[in-house]
Design a protein around this motif. Structure first.
Motif, PDB file in Angstrom:
ATOM      1  N   LYS A   1      44.474 -34.237  -6.181  1.00  0.00           N
ATOM      2  CA  LYS A   1      44.425 -34.448  -4.730  1.00  0.00           C
ATOM      3  C   LYS A   1      44.921 -35.844  -4.368  1.00  0.00           C
ATOM      4  O   LYS A   1      45.477 -36.068  -3.299  1.00  0.00           O
ATOM      5  N   MET A   2      44.709 -36.812  -5.281  1.00  0.00           N
ATOM      6  CA  MET A   2      45.152 -38.184  -4.989  1.00  0.00           C
ATOM      7  C   MET A   2      46.658 -38.322  -5.195  1.00  0.00           C
ATOM      8  O   MET A   2      47.342 -38.932  -4.381  1.00  0.00           O
ATOM      9  N   VAL A   3      47.168 -37.729  -6.276  1.00  0.00           N
ATOM     10  CA  VAL A   3      48.611 -37.841  -6.515  1.00  0.00           C
ATOM     11  C   VAL A   3      49.381 -37.144  -5.400  1.00  0.00           C
ATOM     12  O   VAL A   3      50.428 -37.608  -4.959  1.00  0.00           O
ATOM     13  N   PHE A   4      48.837 -36.035  -4.901  1.00  0.00           N
ATOM     14  CA  PHE A   4      49.530 -35.317  -3.826  1.00  0.00           C
ATOM     15  C   PHE A   4      49.366 -36.022  -2.481  1.00  0.00           C
ATOM     16  O   PHE A   4      50.314 -36.180  -1.729  1.00  0.00           O
ATOM     17  N   GLY A   5      48.170 -36.496  -2.219  1.00  0.00           N
ATOM     18  CA  GLY A   5      47.913 -37.044  -0.882  1.00  0.00           C
ATOM     19  C   GLY A   5      48.120 -38.547  -0.776  1.00  0.00           C
ATOM     20  O   GLY A   5      48.558 -39.050   0.252  1.00  0.00           O
ATOM     21  N   GLU A   6      47.776 -39.272  -1.858  1.00  0.00           N
ATOM     22  CA  GLU A   6      47.830 -40.744  -1.789  1.00  0.00           C
ATOM     23  C   GLU A   6      48.509 -41.302  -3.031  1.00  0.00           C
ATOM     24  O   GLU A   6      47.921 -42.104  -3.764  1.00  0.00           O
ATOM     25  N   ALA A   7      49.741 -40.853  -3.263  1.00  0.00           N
ATOM     26  CA  ALA A   7      50.448 -41.280  -4.477  1.00  0.00           C
ATOM     27  C   ALA A   7      50.631 -42.790  -4.492  1.00  0.00           C
ATOM     28  O   ALA A   7      50.776 -43.423  -3.438  1.00  0.00           O
ATOM     29  N   LEU A   8      50.608 -43.382  -5.679  1.00  0.00           N
ATOM     30  CA  LEU A   8      50.828 -44.821  -5.829  1.00  0.00           C
ATOM     31  C   LEU A   8      52.315 -45.135  -5.975  1.00  0.00           C
ATOM     32  O   LEU A   8      52.825 -46.058  -5.373  1.00  0.00           O
ATOM     33  N   HIS A   9      52.993 -44.354  -6.811  1.00  0.00           N
ATOM     34  CA  HIS A   9      54.397 -44.619  -7.115  1.00  0.00           C
ATOM     35  C   HIS A   9      55.294 -44.090  -5.992  1.00  0.00           C
ATOM     36  O   HIS A   9      55.097 -42.968  -5.520  1.00  0.00           O
ATOM     37  N   PRO A  10      56.279 -44.881  -5.561  1.00  0.00           N
ATOM     38  CA  PRO A  10      57.153 -44.419  -4.463  1.00  0.00           C
ATOM     39  C   PRO A  10      57.816 -43.069  -4.733  1.00  0.00           C
ATOM     40  O   PRO A  10      58.029 -42.285  -3.805  1.00  0.00           O
ATOM     41  N   TYR A  11      58.118 -42.758  -6.001  1.00  0.00           N
ATOM     42  CA  TYR A  11      58.740 -41.450  -6.288  1.00  0.00           C
ATOM     43  C   TYR A  11      57.728 -40.319  -6.089  1.00  0.00           C
ATOM     44  O   TYR A  11      58.043 -39.305  -5.449  1.00  0.00           O
ATOM     45  N   ALA A  12      56.514 -40.489  -6.626  1.00  0.00           N
ATOM     46  CA  ALA A  12      55.486 -39.454  -6.463  1.00  0.00           C
ATOM     47  C   ALA A  12      55.173 -39.277  -4.975  1.00  0.00           C
ATOM     48  O   ALA A  12      54.936 -38.162  -4.489  1.00  0.00           O
ATOM     49  N   ASP A  13      55.208 -40.373  -4.248  1.00  0.00           N
ATOM     50  CA  ASP A  13      54.949 -40.331  -2.810  1.00  0.00           C
ATOM     51  C   ASP A  13      56.036 -39.509  -2.092  1.00  0.00           C
ATOM     52  O   ASP A  13      55.746 -38.656  -1.252  1.00  0.00           O
ATOM     53  N   ALA A  14      57.294 -39.757  -2.476  1.00  0.00           N
ATOM     54  CA  ALA A  14      58.410 -39.027  -1.850  1.00  0.00           C
ATOM     55  C   ALA A  14      58.347 -37.548  -2.210  1.00  0.00           C
ATOM     56  O   ALA A  14      58.594 -36.672  -1.376  1.00  0.00           O
ATOM     57  N   LEU A  15      57.982 -37.274  -3.448  1.00  0.00           N
ATOM     58  CA  LEU A  15      57.895 -35.883  -3.908  1.00  0.00           C
ATOM     59  C   LEU A  15      56.785 -35.163  -3.128  1.00  0.00           C
ATOM     60  O   LEU A  15      56.934 -34.024  -2.697  1.00  0.00           O
ATOM     61  N   SER A  16      55.700 -35.859  -2.940  1.00  0.00           N
ATOM     62  CA  SER A  16      54.573 -35.315  -2.197  1.00  0.00           C
ATOM     63  C   SER A  16      54.961 -35.041  -0.734  1.00  0.00           C
ATOM     64  O   SER A  16      54.642 -33.989  -0.174  1.00  0.00           O
ATOM     65  N   ALA A  17      55.718 -35.970  -0.149  1.00  0.00           N
ATOM     66  CA  ALA A  17      56.133 -35.809   1.248  1.00  0.00           C
ATOM     67  C   ALA A  17      57.141 -34.678   1.417  1.00  0.00           C
ATOM     68  O   ALA A  17      57.310 -34.125   2.504  1.00  0.00           O
ATOM     69  N   ALA A  18      57.809 -34.316   0.315  1.00  0.00           N
ATOM     70  CA  ALA A  18      58.794 -33.234   0.389  1.00  0.00           C
ATOM     71  C   ALA A  18      58.120 -31.870   0.527  1.00  0.00           C
ATOM     72  O   ALA A  18      58.758 -30.888   0.865  1.00  0.00           O
ATOM     73  N   PHE A  19      56.791 -31.812   0.258  1.00  0.00           N
ATOM     74  CA  PHE A  19      56.047 -30.559   0.391  1.00  0.00           C
ATOM     75  C   PHE A  19      54.876 -30.793   1.346  1.00  0.00           C
ATOM     76  O   PHE A  19      53.750 -31.018   0.917  1.00  0.00           O
ATOM     77  N   PRO A  20      55.130 -30.773   2.669  1.00  0.00           N
ATOM     78  CA  PRO A  20      54.064 -31.104   3.614  1.00  0.00           C
ATOM     79  C   PRO A  20      52.929 -30.087   3.575  1.00  0.00           C
ATOM     80  O   PRO A  20      53.145 -28.924   3.268  1.00  0.00           O
ATOM     81  N   ARG A  21      51.706 -30.578   3.851  1.00  0.00           N
ATOM     82  CA  ARG A  21      50.549 -29.691   3.916  1.00  0.00           C
ATOM     83  C   ARG A  21      50.579 -28.845   5.178  1.00  0.00           C
ATOM     84  O   ARG A  21      51.059 -29.308   6.208  1.00  0.00           O
ATOM     85  N   VAL A  22      50.009 -27.646   5.084  1.00  0.00           N
ATOM     86  CA  VAL A  22      49.903 -26.791   6.264  1.00  0.00           C
ATOM     87  C   VAL A  22      49.000 -27.506   7.274  1.00  0.00           C
ATOM     88  O   VAL A  22      47.945 -28.041   6.922  1.00  0.00           O
ATOM     89  N   GLY A  23      49.449 -27.600   8.507  1.00  0.00           N
ATOM     90  CA  GLY A  23      48.617 -28.225   9.537  1.00  0.00           C
ATOM     91  C   GLY A  23      48.839 -29.726   9.641  1.00  0.00           C
ATOM     92  O   GLY A  23      48.215 -30.402  10.451  1.00  0.00           O
ATOM     93  N   ASP A  24      49.726 -30.278   8.806  1.00  0.00           N
ATOM     94  CA  ASP A  24      49.988 -31.707   8.842  1.00  0.00           C
ATOM     95  C   ASP A  24      51.013 -31.986   9.949  1.00  0.00           C
ATOM     96  O   ASP A  24      52.214 -31.916   9.741  1.00  0.00           O
ATOM     97  N   ARG A  25      50.509 -32.332  11.155  1.00  0.00           N
ATOM     98  CA  ARG A  25      51.387 -32.469  12.310  1.00  0.00           C
ATOM     99  C   ARG A  25      52.367 -33.631  12.136  1.00  0.00           C
ATOM    100  O   ARG A  25      53.525 -33.542  12.492  1.00  0.00           O
ATOM    101  N   ALA A  26      51.878 -34.723  11.530  1.00  0.00           N
ATOM    102  CA  ALA A  26      52.734 -35.899  11.358  1.00  0.00           C
ATOM    103  C   ALA A  26      53.970 -35.520  10.537  1.00  0.00           C
ATOM    104  O   ALA A  26      55.098 -35.910  10.869  1.00  0.00           O
TER     105      ALA A  26
END
Ligand SMILES: Nc1ncnc2c1ncn2[C@@H]1O[C@H](COP(=O)(O)OP(=O)(O)OP(=O)(O)O)[C@@H](O)[C@H]1O
Ligand code: SF4
Ligand SMILES: [Mg+2]
Length: 323
Positions: free
Chosen positions: A238-263
């Motif tokens: 849940k942390m790697v997906f939602g609050e990744a530390l590494h900029p790559y993991a963060d970008a990868l996570s943002a590439a798959f938005p959560r359902v209901g994530d309006r932002a």
């Protein structure tokens, strides 16, 4: 070290006509019984190559160094007898693109029965048939479907058959390499539910590979993210997906938005550029050419994978600032 799988300093290099391809570089990975670990990263980052070493299935053109300890014994150096016992009975694999690997002219029940017959030839036919029926029911299919040929089954049913085959000899570890990529989203969700329920019910460990972090976050206890053949982040899913530390993991996570994530809906994010060629990684941090946080120092040396709290790690020289 965990009881089930402990990979230490694993590197894999393929020899090719055009030179060496170092596909996996110095990877450590631990997986305990009953735990589901996700392996994420874009195409070509080395996920399948790393997974292939667990059952020593890499091609002869690959040189593997390091240690792959399964229940304390190194798979890379064990004799053929032990390796044969390990495959299916100790650990089994659901392959990428498995839908096409069923034999089209044999009933699926016979194909599920095959590893049982090979590993326990003393078990009478009647008991093997009963076990095949039980396995089909475990993956949510009626036992009578054992008589079907692959072309009589849907994609989701075929994938369930592959999972039943992987479970046939009661392995302690399942390696699932993109087991649902070829399926539509609804069937994908059903197959993943079946897999996770079985893993928890049977207490086996699972290494689940996917480029889709949202799938892994749903299913896994921990996630390991690879880039350019190296591990660049590990932590609770849940942390790697939602609050990744590494900029790559963060970008990868943002590439798959959560359902209901309006932002995410109003600010869709992507990752510019392509993953690097493993035979020609950029100097220093391999992610630097695509990283929005890159500074000159990032290209000087490969960032070390540093611990961050008890259960997280990341390889980024700007980690201190991120925290
Ligand atoms: N048999 C091989 N010979 C030479 N190079 C290979 C071989 N298999 C894989 N590679 C290379 O090794 C790198 C890692 O490949 P790998 O299949 O492990 O990636 P992956 O992360 O599983 O990607 P995908 O998400 O597309 O399945 C790639 O650059 C690939 O081209
Ligand atoms: S080390 Fe530099 S380039 Fe690499 S991820 Fe961190 S900030 Fe980006
Ligand atoms: Mg792969």
């Amino acid at each position: 070290m965990t009881d089930l799988l402990s990979m230490r300093g694993v590197s894999v290099t393929y020899r090719t006509e055009t030179g060496d391809v170092p596909a996996v570089r110095d990877v450590d990975l631990e997986l305990a019984s009953g735990e589901i670990v996700g392996l994420a990263g874009e195409s070509g980052c080395g996920k399948s190559t790393l997974a292939s070493t667990i059952l020593r299935l890499q091609p002869q053109t690959a040189t593997v160094t390091g240690e792959v300890l399964f229940e304390g014994r190194d798979v890379l150096t064990m004799g053929w007898g032990d390796l044969r016992a390990l495959r299916w009975a100790g650990a089994s694999m659901v392959f990428q693109g498995a839908l096409h690997s069923l034999n089209p002219v044999r009933r699926v029940g016979d194909q599920i029965a095959e590893p049982i017959r090979v590993h326990t030839p003393e078990v009478p036919d009647e008991q093997v048939r009963a076990r095949v029926g039980e396995l089909l029911e475990q993956v949510g299919m009626p036992a009578v479907r054992a008589r079907a040929y692959p072309h009589q089954l849907s994609g989701g049913q075929k994938q369930r058959v592959m999972i039943a085959m992987a479970l046939a000899c009661r392995p302690r570890l399942i390696v699932a390499d993109e087991p649902t990529t070829a399926l539509d989203v609804m069937v994908q969700a059903q197959v993943l539910d079946v897999l996770s329920a079985l893993v928890h019910e049977l207490g086996v460990g699972m290494l689940m590979i996917s480029h889709d972090l949202s799938v892994l976050a749903e299913l896994c206890d921990r996630i390991v993210v690879m880039y350019g053949g190296r591990v660049i982040e590990t932590g609770p899913s849940k942390m790697v997906f939602g609050e990744a530390l590494h900029p790559y993991a963060d970008a990868l996570s943002a590439a798959f938005p959560r359902v209901g994530d309006r932002a995410a809906r109003f600010a869709p994010s992507g990752l510019p550029g392509d993953p690097p060629d493993p035979a020609a990684l950029p100097p220093g941090c391999a992610f630097a050419p695509r990283c929005p946080r890159a500074i000159e120092d990032c290209t000087l040396a490969v960032p070390e994978l540093l611990s961050f709290g008890d259960d997280r790690s990341a390889a980024c020289i700007r980690l201190a600032e991120v925290s």
